[in-house]
Design an enzyme around this catalytic site. Structure first.
Site, PDB file in Angstrom:
ATOM      1  N   GLU A 138       1.308   0.409  -4.608  1.00 46.13           N
ATOM      2  CA  GLU A 138       1.296   1.467  -5.319  1.00 46.13           C
ATOM      3  C   GLU A 138       2.174   2.429  -5.568  1.00 46.13           C
ATOM      4  O   GLU A 138       2.763   2.614  -4.910  1.00 46.13           O
ATOM      5  CB  GLU A 138       0.131   2.389  -4.613  1.00 46.13           C
ATOM      6  CG  GLU A 138      -1.543   1.394  -4.478  1.00 46.13           C
ATOM      7  CD  GLU A 138      -1.962   2.036  -3.273  1.00 46.13           C
ATOM      8  OE1 GLU A 138      -3.037   2.772  -3.605  1.00 46.13           O
ATOM      9  OE2 GLU A 138      -1.820   1.912  -2.235  1.00 46.13           O
ATOM     10  N   ASP A 193       0.519  -1.042  -0.243  1.00 47.44           N
ATOM     11  CA  ASP A 193       0.024   0.024  -0.109  1.00 47.44           C
ATOM     12  C   ASP A 193       0.868   1.233   0.478  1.00 47.44           C
ATOM     13  O   ASP A 193       1.386   1.532   0.502  1.00 47.44           O
ATOM     14  CB  ASP A 193      -0.701  -0.191   1.085  1.00 47.44           C
ATOM     15  CG  ASP A 193      -1.864   0.939   1.361  1.00 47.44           C
ATOM     16  OD1 ASP A 193      -2.513   0.816   0.560  1.00 47.44           O
ATOM     17  OD2 ASP A 193      -1.841   1.870   2.312  1.00 47.44           O
TER      18      ASP A 193
END
Length: 656
Positions: free
Chosen positions: A351, A322
């Site tokens: 990400e 994340d």
């Protein structure tokens, strides 16, 4: 006593520039003896450190409080005689009690660590459990799911909303029939936003609020009060998925904690694990009120050891980071290296952005643009995502899919070129002009396996909702549902025939919607649940997804895996309208038995227009395998010549 586990965070007061050896013993907190347990904690030298032992997770007072003794090098120790199995513990350095950051078992809501024998959590046959072996992740299809979303509304689920739902025959069969190769489970560690003491009360959160990073979440178990239950049931879930040939990817959120003052990091070593601004405020690159300092030796080592622990104890096959753009490049590469020493087939992606400005420069962070500095780590491509559906920043704006609805024809060259870049896997390609690509002005992927190809995920609107938001007529007129379905299938055809690693949101195969909610992280089940009745209501959608996934898996031309092979075999074809380029049609050929494919040439034509298009192709005799929302690898007809007609808002795939 045998293999008893207590986990505390070992925190060591080290300057940021000091290197820490890649040594698991730094996080091995216990020295075990026959009938005694040695507790070790690293904390600042001026600390006043107490160990507290409790009979239960909710006992009001400890039965033992021991002041830990300094043992040099900022280390504190305490030793207790007797068998402590089944007891609970905390450390207290004066900022509130904590089980430590590296707790491996906890009681309700993770407030106290539990002393357990982890071997007792192993299901039968666990020692022989192995994830599916692969030659790499080029042919993988990743299915992102939330435990509660997937099963809570399933009428035949025995364990709705729990880890064990993914051991049930209906769940395993659905995933196998669909053909996905890996499930990406949203945060499954112990998180803070759901009260585990109220199992009968519907509660919902995605779980991006970490508390204990190395313990499964109790609300997904059948008995959160039993420290071994959550561990055992998580392992049972992994085991059954592995038996079905499905890999398990864990969503990890090391970039921030639920809060600062109550976090195990802060209660062990104040302010060491968090970045601050030059003005002395906590940096907030995560958008959640804080960001961790991955570049600091102990935080880096914690991340490495945590990932290794999930692999060794829980047999995890991959990790999704994340907000990877909050972590420094050196740490991400160190994690890749440590994982390779265990199993180089484990996949790592994340990400490639942050949610705000971070406390160190972007040049040092795991941003998408820095992926070339992180070999064998992949990043999501917002380039192809937003090219297809429209920009993240504006729900109302169409992407390439809605080009026919854009009165000003603003969705033109940028979306078209960005889609081409995504089809090529975001690698350098002679026919892709990166100067016109929406976000990446140069190729960010050295190899196509460094690009995650997707059009929707848990974050932001799901595909159906985004299409309705950007094309209002699809939402207001029920008879336009056929058009909605056409655009949905066209979008996923672009994703699954691209050279990147395809990624889909759970339920898209069921034409999932979330009632237009943009960010459903704490919306109720009525918004987030999968509507399983859609499988019967829209069989053409499920069948198309299933057959599209099979087409990709069966044909190596769609997953070449090597940039040079992509440049050699992928050729974009001109799509013309009169004498001008028709940006509503994208056509390309995979030529020369690409990747050893049995088919010599594969032609893919994607038509976003509301009109039939006539598209030139290399002259030949072709078999059609995809046309007007139907896929059949055995053939849907023949085409002879140098032109093809492509139905509105659909894909045409043919081969010779």
């Amino acid at each position: 006593m045998k293999n008893l586990i207590i986990a505390s965070l070992i925190s060591m007061q080290l300057p940021v520039a000091t290197a820490v050896a890649q040594d698991s013993n730094l996080f091995k907190e216990m020295d075990y003896r026959a009938m005694a347990t040695r507790f070790t904690l690293n904390a600042p030298a001026d600390s006043n450190v107490w160990l507290r032992l409790y009979e239960s997770a909710d006992a009001p007072t400890p039965f033992v409080s021991l002041q830990m003794k300094a043992a040099g090098n900022n280390r504190w120790v305490a030793e207790c005689e007797g068998d402590l199995k089944g007891k609970f513990y905390t450390f207290d350095v004066g900022r509130g009690e904590t089980p430590g950051v590296f707790a491996k078992a906890v009681g309700l809501n993770g407030k106290r660590g539990a002393i357990v024998d982890l071997a007792e959590s192993n299901p039968a046959g666990w020692a022989d459990d192995r994830g599916p072996r692969t030659d790499g992740w080029t042919a993988q299809v990743i299915y992102e799911m939330h435990h509660r979303d997937f099963s809570i509304a399933r009428t035949d689920a025995r364990y709705p909303g729990k880890f064990l739902a993914l051991t049930e025959p209906w769940a395993i069969q659905h995933l196998k029939d669909l053909g996905i190769t890996a499930v990406h489970i949203l945060p499954s560690y112990d998180f803070g936003s759901v009260d585990e003491s109220r199992p009968g009360v519907p509660q919902y959160n995605w779980g991006y609020d970490p508390v204990n990073y190395n313990v499964p979440e109790g609300s997904y178990s059948t008995n959160a009060a039993d420290p071994l239950c959550r561990i055992r049931e998580f392992k049972q879930m992994v085991q059954q998925l592995h038996k079905a040939g499905i890999a398990v990817v864990l969503d990890v959120v090391y970039n921030h904690t639920y809060d600062i003052d109550h976090s195990n990091f802060q209660r062990t070593y104040p302010d060491y694990y968090y970045r601050k601004t030059t003005e002395g405020y906590y940096s907030n690159g995560s958008g959640c009120g804080n960001e961790t300092a991955s570049e600091r030796p102990l935080m880096r080592q914690f991340m490495i050891e945590s990932v290794k622990y999930w692999i060794r104890e829980y047999h995890i096959d991959g990790f999704r980071f994340d907000l990877m753009g909050c972590h420094d490049i050196e740490t991400m590469n160190a994690i890749r290296k440590a994982v390779d020493e265990i199993d180089p087939t484990i996949f790592i992606y994340g990400e490639g952005w942050s949610a705000g400005s971070c406390g160190i420069p972007n040049e040092q962070l795991g941003m998408k643009a820095n992926i070339p500095q992180m070999p064998r780590i992949a990043a999501f491509s917002d380039d192809i995502r937003d090219a297809l559906r429209g920009p993240f920043s504006d729900d109302k704006k169409c992407g390439w899919l809605g080009r026919s609805y854009d009165p000003d024809q603003q969705t033109g060259a940028v979306e078209y070129e960005s889609l081409k870049a995504g089809i090529a896997g975001m690698v350098e390609h002679p026919q892709v002009d990166y100067a016109q690509v929406n976000y990446s002005k140069q190729p960010y992927a050295i190899q196509p396996t460094q690009m995650m190809s997707y059009v929707s995920c848990h974050d932001d609107m799901c595909l159906v909702d985004r299409l309705k938001a950007s094309i209002p007529s699809l939402a207001t007129a029920p008879d336009n549902q056929a058009e909605l379905i056409r655009l949905d299938l066209l979008a996923q055809t672009a994703v699954f025939t691209s050279q990147g690693v395809p990624f889909m949101l759970s339920g898209e195969e069921l034409l999932r919607d979330k009632k237009g909610v943009h960010n459903s992280f704490e919306s109720p089940d009525s918004i987030n649940h999968l509507d399983w009745s859609n499988k019967d209501r829209f069989p053409q959608v499920y069948n198309y997804y299933k057959n599209l996934i099979a087409l990709r898996k069966h044909h190596p031309a769609f997953h070449l895996g090597v940039a040079e092979l992509v440049r050699q075999h992928l050729e974009f074809l001109p799509a013309v309208k009169g004498k001008t380029v028709d940006n509503s049609v994208l056509a390309y050929r995979l030529k020369g038995h690409a990747g050893g494919d049995a088919w010599e040439n594969i032609i893919v034509v994607l038509n976003a227009s509301r009109d039939t298009r006539v598209v030139p192709i290399p002259k030949g005799r072709y078999t059609v395998v995809c046309r007007e929302g139907v896929i059949d690898e055995q053939g849907l007809g023949r085409v002879n010549g140098s032109k093809v007609k492509v139905a509105p808002q659909s894909a045409l795939i043919l081969h010779d």
